[in-house]
Design a protein around this motif. Structure first.
Motif, PDB file in Angstrom:
ATOM      1  N   GLN A 129      71.313 -47.247  32.863  1.00 46.11           N
ATOM      2  CA  GLN A 129      71.534 -46.600  34.161  1.00 46.11           C
ATOM      3  C   GLN A 129      72.878 -45.882  34.212  1.00 46.11           C
ATOM      4  O   GLN A 129      73.032 -44.893  34.924  1.00 46.11           O
ATOM      5  CB  GLN A 129      71.461 -47.648  35.278  1.00 46.11           C
ATOM      6  CG  GLN A 129      70.047 -48.140  35.548  1.00 46.11           C
ATOM      7  CD  GLN A 129      70.020 -49.261  36.580  1.00 46.11           C
ATOM      8  OE1 GLN A 129      71.061 -49.622  37.149  1.00 46.11           O
ATOM      9  NE2 GLN A 129      68.838 -49.817  36.826  1.00 46.11           N
ATOM     10  N   THR A 130      73.859 -46.358  33.446  1.00 43.29           N
ATOM     11  CA  THR A 130      75.177 -45.714  33.441  1.00 43.29           C
ATOM     12  C   THR A 130      75.208 -44.498  32.508  1.00 43.29           C
ATOM     13  O   THR A 130      76.206 -43.776  32.470  1.00 43.29           O
ATOM     14  CB  THR A 130      76.262 -46.703  32.982  1.00 43.29           C
ATOM     15  OG1 THR A 130      76.010 -47.086  31.608  1.00 43.29           O
ATOM     16  CG2 THR A 130      76.270 -47.943  33.851  1.00 43.29           C
ATOM     17  N   GLY A 131      74.117 -44.313  31.740  1.00 42.77           N
ATOM     18  CA  GLY A 131      74.060 -43.179  30.815  1.00 42.77           C
ATOM     19  C   GLY A 131      74.807 -43.406  29.520  1.00 42.77           C
ATOM     20  O   GLY A 131      75.042 -42.472  28.750  1.00 42.77           O
ATOM     21  N   THR A 134      70.544 -45.173  25.330  1.00 44.60           N
ATOM     22  CA  THR A 134      69.115 -44.976  25.608  1.00 44.60           C
ATOM     23  C   THR A 134      68.411 -46.318  25.551  1.00 44.60           C
ATOM     24  O   THR A 134      68.557 -47.071  24.575  1.00 44.60           O
ATOM     25  CB  THR A 134      68.482 -44.024  24.577  1.00 44.60           C
ATOM     26  OG1 THR A 134      69.191 -42.779  24.593  1.00 44.60           O
ATOM     27  CG2 THR A 134      67.022 -43.775  24.894  1.00 44.60           C
TER      28      THR A 134
END
Length: 504
Positions: A129-131, A134
């Motif tokens: 979610q934080t990028g 993956t």
């Protein structure tokens, strides 16, 4: 898997890594080991030099690879369990991901979530979610200067297939370093997956591992050194052949074995460099030559220290003990050498290694104690007989031997320091000097013996002469009668002190 020296390495994965020096790493149903929230299998590690020819285009198995360093994947296949395959959707293209990750040891902290301050190896929903990564893949922090490293190669299972074949790929190495390969997956459903196939690791000049490359040149030089020593000794031997003693034949045998050992090791390394594999027959011969030479060298030092051929014509009753020690040393040393050069070191536990190393170390200690004990008695005997020529000869030999022992102790200390300060094998390019030192030390001692006991027109300076009555076997002297001892001493004209002989 072809293997040699190992070294424990701790990295960002939070576990120990076992270094395997090899050019062809074969995988025969290798298993994945769980670690944190992922699974991994160590595919190999090796010191690789930078390619001499650089190509910025994409790697492929068809490209000419002359003068290049690379890691090539050949027929690597991942096999999952039938149970895991049956749970998947047959129409789905990707039903399980396995990643091959190549990284340099200095970048070990980039594998896993260490840079994100987490112990996770695989990306989970929170991190996704934080990028930062993956979902379902191994967390990798890319190098800002080279976005292609650490290298990640993905292979996916399709539908209900039990096998996933990795696409043939060659990864070029354009920076010198110690490289590691891991096969990893994050999906718990793939638990029980196995690996088959092999990877080929190559340096610019051949398949010989980077850590071993300087040793091939070293063995070539040492072959010439032994050849030169052998020629000089042979010419001297022929020139004074009428004055040679039995000890000269022993020295000749050690020189010949040393020459053969260095030549066979050079041939073994050259063959390894050209083919990528170690022929068992050649390696077996090289190991045996080394063990026989080591054994005979130690026996030579021992019999010389006892005064064989100089103070006494034979070893008498202790011959059997000398031969027994030599035989035991040969067996113990041969077992250790065979396991080190022919066995898979990854299969050895620390207890097994100690079981093989400790007997050899103990027997070496026995040789050292016996050699110096014998030297002490020989020097004492020569001093009492006031034989200055032979006494000077043995003092020089004793000094040389003492220097070699001190150098050995210092070098062992250096080895311990080297291993302690370089746990990650980052100094792999200079690690070859560790085994090379022992070869040089053995050669130096042999040269000293050849100089001191070289055949000459005046053999009386070192040879035992019966007519001078220089020797008597102390074990054969009766200690029951001081009169008998005095009679023998008087007959021999040695002028030695009675009390000294009683003490012997």
């Amino acid at each position: 898997m072809v293997s040699s020296n190992t070294r424990s390495v701790s990295g960002g994965l939070g576990h120990d890594v076992r270094e395997v020096s090899a050019s062809i790493h074969e995988y025969q149903n290798e298993e994945f080991i769980p670690r944190s929230n992922g699974f991994f299998s160590h595919g190999g590690s090796e010191g690789l030099y930078s390619s001499k020819v650089h190509d910025s285009s994409d790697s492929s198995s068809d490209k000419p690879l002359q003068g290049k360093s690379f890691i090539r994947f050949e027929d690597v296949t991942f096999v999952r369990t039938k149970e895991a395959a049956s749970k998947q959707n047959e129409m789905q293209e990707s039903t399980g991901l396995v990643e091959a990750i190549i990284f340099e040891v200095k970048d070990r902290e980039r594998i896993g979530g260490a840079f994100l301050k987490t112990n996770a190896i695989c990306c989970h929903p929170t991190l996704a979610q934080t990028g930062s990564c993956t979902l379902g893949e191994v967390i990798i922090q890319k190098d800002q200067d080279n976005q292609d490293w650490p290298k990640r190669i993905r292979t996916s299972f399709a539908g209900k297939n039990e096998e996933a074949i990795m696409k043939p790929e060659t990864v070029e190495i354009n920076a010198t370093g110690m490289y590691y390969l891991y096969f990893m997956f994050c999906n718990p459903e793939l638990k029980g997956t196995l690996i088959k196939g092999r990877t080929v690791w190559k340096n610019p000049n051949g398949y010989l591992p980077g850590k071993m490359t300087p040793l091939m040149t070293f063995y070539g030089i040492m072959s010439l050194a032994y050849l030169a020593l052998g020629l000089i000794w042979f010419l001297r031997f022929v020139q004074f052949w009428k004055d040679v003693i039995q000890l000269h034949y022993h020295i000749t045998a050690v020189i010949a074995l040393g020459m053969c050992e260095m030549a066979v090791w050079y041939f073994e390394y050259a063959n390894f460099n050209s083919t990528g594999s170690r022929p068992m027959g050649v390696t077996l011969w090289a190991v045996t030559f080394r063990t026989v030479k080591k054994t005979l060298s130690r026996l030579l030092l021992l019999v010389v220290s006892m005064g064989y051929g100089v103070v006494k014509p034979t070893l008498g009753g202790i011959t059997s003990r000398v031969l027994l020690l030599g035989l035991i040393y040969f067996i113990a040393s041969e077992a250790l050498e065979l396991v080190e050069h022919l066995g898979n070191i990854n299969d050895l536990s620390k207890k097994t290694e100690l079981f093989l190393v400790l007997p050899v170390a103990f027997l070496d200690s026995c040789f050292i104690v016996w050699i110096f004990s014998s030297l002490s008695k020989t020097l004492e005997k020569l001093q009492m007989r006031r034989n200055t020529a032979k006494l000077d000869l043995y003092r020089k030999f004793t000094n040389s031997l003492a220097v070699s022992v001190l150098l050995s102790i210092a070098w062992i200390g250096f080895e311990l320091y080297f291993n302690a300060t370089d746990p990650l094998s980052e100094l792999w390019q200079v690690a070859w000097i560790i085994p090379a030192f022992w070869t040089l030390l053995a050669y130096s001692l042999l040269v000293v013996i050849c100089i001191l006991w070289a055949p000459s027109r005046n053999p009386t300076r070192y040879a035992y002469l019966e007519e001078t009555g220089e020797d008597f076997e102390e074990e054969g002297i009766s200690l029951t009668s001081s009169v008998d001892i005095a009679t023998k001493l008087e007959r021999k004209g040695l002028g030695e002190d009675l009390e000294e002989d009683k003490r012997e």
